[in-house]
Design an enzyme around this catalytic site. Structure first.
Site, PDB file in Angstrom:
ATOM      1  N   CYS A 136     -23.806 -68.420  15.936  1.00 14.11           N
ATOM      2  CA  CYS A 136     -24.169 -67.721  17.168  1.00 14.11           C
ATOM      3  C   CYS A 136     -25.509 -67.022  17.019  1.00 14.11           C
ATOM      4  CB  CYS A 136     -23.078 -66.719  17.550  1.00 14.11           C
ATOM      5  SG  CYS A 136     -23.431 -65.832  19.080  1.00 14.11           S
ATOM      6  N   CYS A 139     -25.684 -63.618  18.740  1.00 12.85           N
ATOM      7  CA  CYS A 139     -24.988 -62.559  17.992  1.00 12.85           C
ATOM      8  C   CYS A 139     -25.808 -62.098  16.787  1.00 12.85           C
ATOM      9  CB  CYS A 139     -23.636 -63.054  17.473  1.00 12.85           C
ATOM     10  SG  CYS A 139     -22.633 -63.909  18.687  1.00 12.85           S
ATOM     11  N   ASP A 140     -26.394 -63.043  16.066  1.00 12.06           N
ATOM     12  CA  ASP A 140     -26.925 -62.731  14.726  1.00 12.06           C
ATOM     13  C   ASP A 140     -28.435 -62.901  14.556  1.00 12.06           C
ATOM     14  OD1 ASP A 140     -24.309 -62.179  13.906  1.00 12.06           O
ATOM     15  OD2 ASP A 140     -23.936 -64.274  13.400  1.00 12.06           O
TER      16      ASP A 140
END
Length: 312
Positions: A136, A139-140
């Site tokens: 992701c 997300c990261d």
């Protein structure tokens, strides 16, 4: 087979399932939750969550899920270990088999089983998952700002995530198996025009390099057989997700990928009393906060359904 009759059954235990449980329990529905194969869902393999509102310093993924579980239990949710192995939604009450040996009869069922990222299947990829390997970018990606990263994939999602990473990172290597992409032309044009994105055509990932954290990736050109090591700090896999929806597909409408269909603006499925929330019905956003939002909606939809059922 052992049997139990309840008002509200929640299947799955990520942000969607736990939020549904909090709302359902507070509404007096006495929900029972079965956590499934991966209690806590995908966030249990995420080290740091920095984009969920209310955590100014970020939070460890497993800790966040533990907090949500405790909150659900505080209001009376019965959280249990177990996997839904079969369903029968052909008549009322709705029937769900747990671990092949127990039958739950429920007036409402909230499906929050999520989706699982598809992986390449390399030992180094699973070993470094959470230590530089991610599925992701949204997300990261922030953790790799100003650094070089690689992303695997050739579809719209891969192009979208490569563009997202290029806004944060100094360089993005895009590893594409063929000499062309599957992505729409507009998405292809976007990555090809971006000076920060270098596309490695006809290439596959031979190995993710690094002992305790990602230090690089060894890429193999499948036409020439040439191996080349690329130094990167982040390695993103964007080859798709698979919704955990197989056991429901006989009864619940779904798209060609298996994502459960809900009536727009609600979490209602085509089966009365069955609601779907989180990543099992969302192939667009796939964020913890959007999953939590639909979990709230599912519990409210279930509560209203039960009130209407009693009135009629």
């Amino acid at each position: 087979m052992e049997s139990e009759n309840i008002k509200c059954l929640i299947i799955g235990s990520g942000p969607a399932g736990y939020t549904a449980a909090i709302y359902a329990a507070r509404a007096g529905l006495k929900p029972i939750m079965y956590q499934g194969l991966q209690p806590g869902g995908q966030l249990t393999i995420t080290n740091d969550v920095e984009n969920f509102p209310g955590y100014p310093d970020g939070i460890n993924g497993p800790q966040m899920m533990e907090d949500l579980r405790k909150q659900a239990e505080r209001f009376g949710t019965d959280v249990r270990y177990g996997i839904a192995t079969d369903v029968d939604f052909s008549s009322k009450p709705l029937k769900v088999t747990i671990d092949e040996n127990k039958e739950i009869e429920a007036h409402t069922v909230i499906i929050a089983t999520g989706a699982s990222a598809k992986w390449l299947g390399l030992e180094s990829e699973s070993r470094l998952n959470g230590s530089g390997v991610s599925a992701c970018a949204v997300c990261d990606g922030f953790f790799y700002r100003g650094q070089e990263v690689a992303i695997v994939g050739a579809g719209d999602t891969a192009c979208e995530e490569a563009s997202y990473l290029a806004n944060l990172c100094s360089k993005v290597y895009m590893i594409v198996r063929r000499g062309e992409m599957k992505a729409s032309q507009i998405m292809q044009n976007r990555v090809m025009k971006n000076p920060k994105i270098e596309i490695l055509w006809n290439s596959v990932t031979d190995e993710v390099l690094g002992e305790f954290a990602v230090e690089g990736v060894r890429v193999k050109n499948i036409v020439t057989g040439e191996l080349k090591e690329v130094p990167v700090k982040g390695f993103f896999v964007a080859i798709g997700h698979e919704p955990n929806s197989k056991i429901f597909q006989k009864y619940v409408n779904h798209d060609e990928q298996g994502y459960l269909k809900t009536i727009p603006g609600t979490t209602k499925t085509n089966v009365d009393g069955v609601f779907a929330c989180g990543d099992v019905q969302d192939n667009v956003y796939r964020q913890a906060v959007t999953a939590a939002g639909t979990g709230c909606m599912a519990a409210l939809d279930a509560e209203r359904y039960l009130v209407d059922e009693e009135l009629h």
